[in-house]
Design a protein around this motif. Sequence first.
Motif, PDB file in Angstrom:
ATOM      1  N   VAL A   1       0.833  -1.204   0.000  1.00 27.90           N
ATOM      2  CA  VAL A   1       0.000   0.000   0.000  1.00 27.90           C
ATOM      3  C   VAL A   1       0.865   1.250   0.000  1.00 27.90           C
ATOM      4  O   VAL A   1       0.505   2.274  -0.586  1.00 27.90           O
ATOM      5  N   GLN A   2       2.032   1.154   0.629  1.00 25.68           N
ATOM      6  CA  GLN A   2       2.951   2.292   0.689  1.00 25.68           C
ATOM      7  C   GLN A   2       3.385   2.729  -0.704  1.00 25.68           C
ATOM      8  O   GLN A   2       3.799   3.872  -0.912  1.00 25.68           O
ATOM      9  N   LEU A   3       3.273   1.835  -1.687  1.00 25.25           N
ATOM     10  CA  LEU A   3       3.611   2.192  -3.063  1.00 25.25           C
ATOM     11  C   LEU A   3       2.688   3.286  -3.603  1.00 25.25           C
ATOM     12  O   LEU A   3       3.073   4.006  -4.524  1.00 25.25           O
ATOM     13  N   THR A   4       1.469   3.418  -3.077  1.00 22.52           N
ATOM     14  CA  THR A   4       0.597   4.511  -3.511  1.00 22.52           C
ATOM     15  C   THR A   4       1.183   5.857  -3.128  1.00 22.52           C
ATOM     16  O   THR A   4       0.849   6.879  -3.725  1.00 22.52           O
ATOM     17  N   LEU A   5       2.051   5.864  -2.130  1.00 23.49           N
ATOM     18  CA  LEU A   5       2.746   7.091  -1.724  1.00 23.49           C
ATOM     19  C   LEU A   5       4.096   7.220  -2.421  1.00 23.49           C
ATOM     20  O   LEU A   5       4.383   8.231  -3.058  1.00 23.49           O
ATOM     21  N   SER A   6       4.924   6.166  -2.320  1.00 27.45           N
ATOM     22  CA  SER A   6       6.285   6.274  -2.842  1.00 27.45           C
ATOM     23  C   SER A   6       6.314   6.356  -4.373  1.00 27.45           C
ATOM     24  O   SER A   6       7.115   7.112  -4.938  1.00 27.45           O
ATOM     25  N   LEU A   7       5.439   5.588  -5.055  1.00 24.19           N
ATOM     26  CA  LEU A   7       5.409   5.693  -6.515  1.00 24.19           C
ATOM     27  C   LEU A   7       4.773   6.999  -6.974  1.00 24.19           C
ATOM     28  O   LEU A   7       5.093   7.506  -8.047  1.00 24.19           O
ATOM     29  N   TYR A   8       3.871   7.542  -6.167  1.00 25.81           N
ATOM     30  CA  TYR A   8       3.356   8.880  -6.461  1.00 25.81           C
ATOM     31  C   TYR A   8       4.509   9.882  -6.428  1.00 25.81           C
ATOM     32  O   TYR A   8       4.652  10.718  -7.324  1.00 25.81           O
ATOM     33  N   LEU A   9       5.331   9.795  -5.377  1.00 29.48           N
ATOM     34  CA  LEU A   9       6.487  10.687  -5.285  1.00 29.48           C
ATOM     35  C   LEU A   9       7.458  10.451  -6.437  1.00 29.48           C
ATOM     36  O   LEU A   9       8.039  11.393  -6.981  1.00 29.48           O
ATOM     37  N   PHE A  10       7.634   9.174  -6.820  1.00 29.09           N
ATOM     38  CA  PHE A  10       8.509   8.856  -7.944  1.00 29.09           C
ATOM     39  C   PHE A  10       7.959   9.450  -9.233  1.00 29.09           C
ATOM     40  O   PHE A  10       8.704   9.984 -10.060  1.00 29.09           O
ATOM     41  N   GLY A  11       6.630   9.374  -9.402  1.00 26.62           N
ATOM     42  CA  GLY A  11       6.014   9.994 -10.576  1.00 26.62           C
ATOM     43  C   GLY A  11       6.205  11.498 -10.592  1.00 26.62           C
ATOM     44  O   GLY A  11       6.496  12.092 -11.646  1.00 26.62           O
ATOM     45  N   LEU A  12       6.054  12.130  -9.429  1.00 23.20           N
ATOM     46  CA  LEU A  12       6.336  13.563  -9.329  1.00 23.20           C
ATOM     47  C   LEU A  12       7.771  13.866  -9.730  1.00 23.20           C
ATOM     48  O   LEU A  12       8.051  14.858 -10.410  1.00 23.20           O
ATOM     49  N   ALA A  13       8.689  13.018  -9.297  1.00 22.83           N
ATOM     50  CA  ALA A  13      10.108  13.241  -9.571  1.00 22.83           C
ATOM     51  C   ALA A  13      10.414  13.134 -11.064  1.00 22.83           C
ATOM     52  O   ALA A  13      11.005  14.038 -11.661  1.00 22.83           O
ATOM     53  N   ILE A  14      10.017  12.028 -11.675  1.00 17.39           N
ATOM     54  CA  ILE A  14      10.339  11.788 -13.084  1.00 17.39           C
ATOM     55  C   ILE A  14       9.717  12.846 -13.983  1.00 17.39           C
ATOM     56  O   ILE A  14      10.369  13.375 -14.897  1.00 17.39           O
ATOM     57  N   SER A  15       8.464  13.172 -13.743  1.00 17.21           N
ATOM     58  CA  SER A  15       7.782  14.107 -14.630  1.00 17.21           C
ATOM     59  C   SER A  15       8.383  15.504 -14.546  1.00 17.21           C
ATOM     60  O   SER A  15       8.461  16.220 -15.559  1.00 17.21           O
TER      61      SER A  15
ATOM     62  N   VAL B   1      11.303   3.445   2.402  1.00 16.24           N
ATOM     63  CA  VAL B   1      12.152   2.810   3.412  1.00 16.24           C
ATOM     64  C   VAL B   1      11.483   2.864   4.782  1.00 16.24           C
ATOM     65  O   VAL B   1      11.468   1.881   5.535  1.00 16.24           O
ATOM     66  N   MET B   2      10.899   4.008   5.117  1.00 18.21           N
ATOM     67  CA  MET B   2      10.240   4.140   6.413  1.00 18.21           C
ATOM     68  C   MET B   2       9.031   3.211   6.513  1.00 18.21           C
ATOM     69  O   MET B   2       8.728   2.684   7.585  1.00 18.21           O
ATOM     70  N   GLY B   3       8.332   2.998   5.404  1.00 17.62           N
ATOM     71  CA  GLY B   3       7.196   2.095   5.430  1.00 17.62           C
ATOM     72  C   GLY B   3       7.602   0.687   5.856  1.00 17.62           C
ATOM     73  O   GLY B   3       6.883   0.022   6.617  1.00 17.62           O
ATOM     74  N   TYR B   4       8.789   0.239   5.412  1.00 16.38           N
ATOM     75  CA  TYR B   4       9.264  -1.082   5.801  1.00 16.38           C
ATOM     76  C   TYR B   4       9.855  -1.082   7.215  1.00 16.38           C
ATOM     77  O   TYR B   4       9.672  -2.037   7.971  1.00 16.38           O
ATOM     78  N   LEU B   5      10.565  -0.019   7.576  1.00 16.56           N
ATOM     79  CA  LEU B   5      11.207   0.026   8.893  1.00 16.56           C
ATOM     80  C   LEU B   5      10.192   0.027  10.030  1.00 16.56           C
ATOM     81  O   LEU B   5      10.382  -0.649  11.044  1.00 16.56           O
ATOM     82  N   VAL B   6       9.113   0.798   9.863  1.00 10.78           N
ATOM     83  CA  VAL B   6       8.151   0.891  10.966  1.00 10.78           C
ATOM     84  C   VAL B   6       7.178  -0.283  10.995  1.00 10.78           C
ATOM     85  O   VAL B   6       6.467  -0.464  11.986  1.00 10.78           O
ATOM     86  N   ALA B   7       7.145  -1.083   9.923  1.00 12.20           N
ATOM     87  CA  ALA B   7       6.209  -2.211   9.893  1.00 12.20           C
ATOM     88  C   ALA B   7       6.494  -3.206  11.010  1.00 12.20           C
ATOM     89  O   ALA B   7       5.578  -3.879  11.500  1.00 12.20           O
ATOM     90  N   THR B   8       7.766  -3.320  11.430  1.00 15.29           N
ATOM     91  CA  THR B   8       8.136  -4.244  12.509  1.00 15.29           C
ATOM     92  C   THR B   8       8.603  -3.520  13.762  1.00 15.29           C
ATOM     93  O   THR B   8       9.059  -4.162  14.710  1.00 15.29           O
ATOM     94  N   ALA B   9       8.500  -2.193  13.774  1.00 14.36           N
ATOM     95  CA  ALA B   9       8.970  -1.418  14.926  1.00 14.36           C
ATOM     96  C   ALA B   9       7.915  -1.400  16.023  1.00 14.36           C
ATOM     97  O   ALA B   9       6.715  -1.581  15.771  1.00 14.36           O
ATOM     98  N   THR B  10       8.365  -1.170  17.258  1.00  9.19           N
ATOM     99  CA  THR B  10       7.440  -1.050  18.385  1.00  9.19           C
ATOM    100  C   THR B  10       7.352   0.375  18.912  1.00  9.19           C
ATOM    101  O   THR B  10       6.486   0.674  19.736  1.00  9.19           O
ATOM    102  N   THR B  11       8.260   1.260  18.447  1.00  8.63           N
ATOM    103  CA  THR B  11       8.217   2.678  18.809  1.00  8.63           C
ATOM    104  C   THR B  11       8.528   3.505  17.567  1.00  8.63           C
ATOM    105  O   THR B  11       8.792   2.965  16.489  1.00  8.63           O
TER     106      THR B  11
END
Length: 399
Positions: A48-62, A362-372
Amino acid sequence: MASDQRPAPLGLIILLMAMSAIGPVSLNILVPATPAMAVLFNTSLGTVQLTLSLYLFGLAISQLFLGPLSDRFGRKPVLVTGLCITAVASFGAMFSTSIGMLIAFRTLQALGASSGLVIGRAIIRDLYSRERAAAMIGLVTTVMVVAPMLSPTIGGAIDTHLGWEYTFALVGGAAALVTLWILVALPETRPDHVTGGGLRYILGESRELFASRRFLGYVLVCALGTSSYFALLGAAPHIVVSLMARTSAEFGLWFMLTAGSFMVGNFITTRTVQRYGIDRMIGVGLAFQMAGAIATIAAVGLFPDAGPWTVFVPQIAMSVGNGIFLPNCVAGAVSVRPQAAGTASGITGFLQMATGAAAAQVMGYLVATATTAMPLAIVMAVVSAAATGAFFVFLRRRI
């Protein structure tokens, strides 16, 4: 020719604010719904985080291409085309039946939404000189940020009461209205002597820009410094909604504090940049950001279970810093070669958004298993330190 004496037409400034807001609104309005979408589409938070990160990637490339295209064909036609793409993609996303379909339309939405961001900056540089451009970019961003500030709150409320699909209806309608406004009211500002846009032009101007230490400094500080904000976007919804068991609407309210602080930084820039210069203002903004990053680590470390304030209260200082250095970095970058303002704006936006997309994913993956919230606090401190280092290496000697 840019002029510090020419008064800014109020209608033009309001239009710049509206068209520049489309991209950030489209980005932020969906953020509160991401945890619920993972459940709805029976997929992982990282997907689901790809809806954010790929949006940002689309903003970047365009942005990498829209800036040079506006140098070649003019600001207005490129704007109209981009925002039409956003409107169509938004309504397509509204009827998505799978996470893959949603990600595809979301990426297409970003390809057009970036036109207001990158070309708006070029238009300001067309009309105003270096320090005045920084003040005008700060002014546009100050009012423009009201919409991104409110959009997570609006998005959370829409998701709660109507469903995430209707956030896209709102964005699509707004893009269509702004497109009509541009057709009726926007004058062409591209200087007559600017006629670039081909591949040879893009490569030549890019080579000249990257050969400049000043340009490298402005771009690196912009990209690294603002990636702390994108890291927050990538991590905070999960931290607040999942780890802290708060609602998406409450997340939107906390996010308003961050955006409001960013506005304060923009206001400081508009009031002081012509007196102190853009390089000194960048240094001040980075000092605020580093102070906030250190405070975040302290708050999360000392009070790991205390709630959202441990993340968002220190964000006041970080967001003020972002609001100070960002418009100054952009104005500096597009002033290195004024005859290639569109290209410089595109490169700056590309690197900013590409770095932001990486930070968010990266943050989407890091916090997926974080407790704080400590992984977020550490990442924000690291990128803030890197931006400060780039400032001292490339720009400090100019103060």
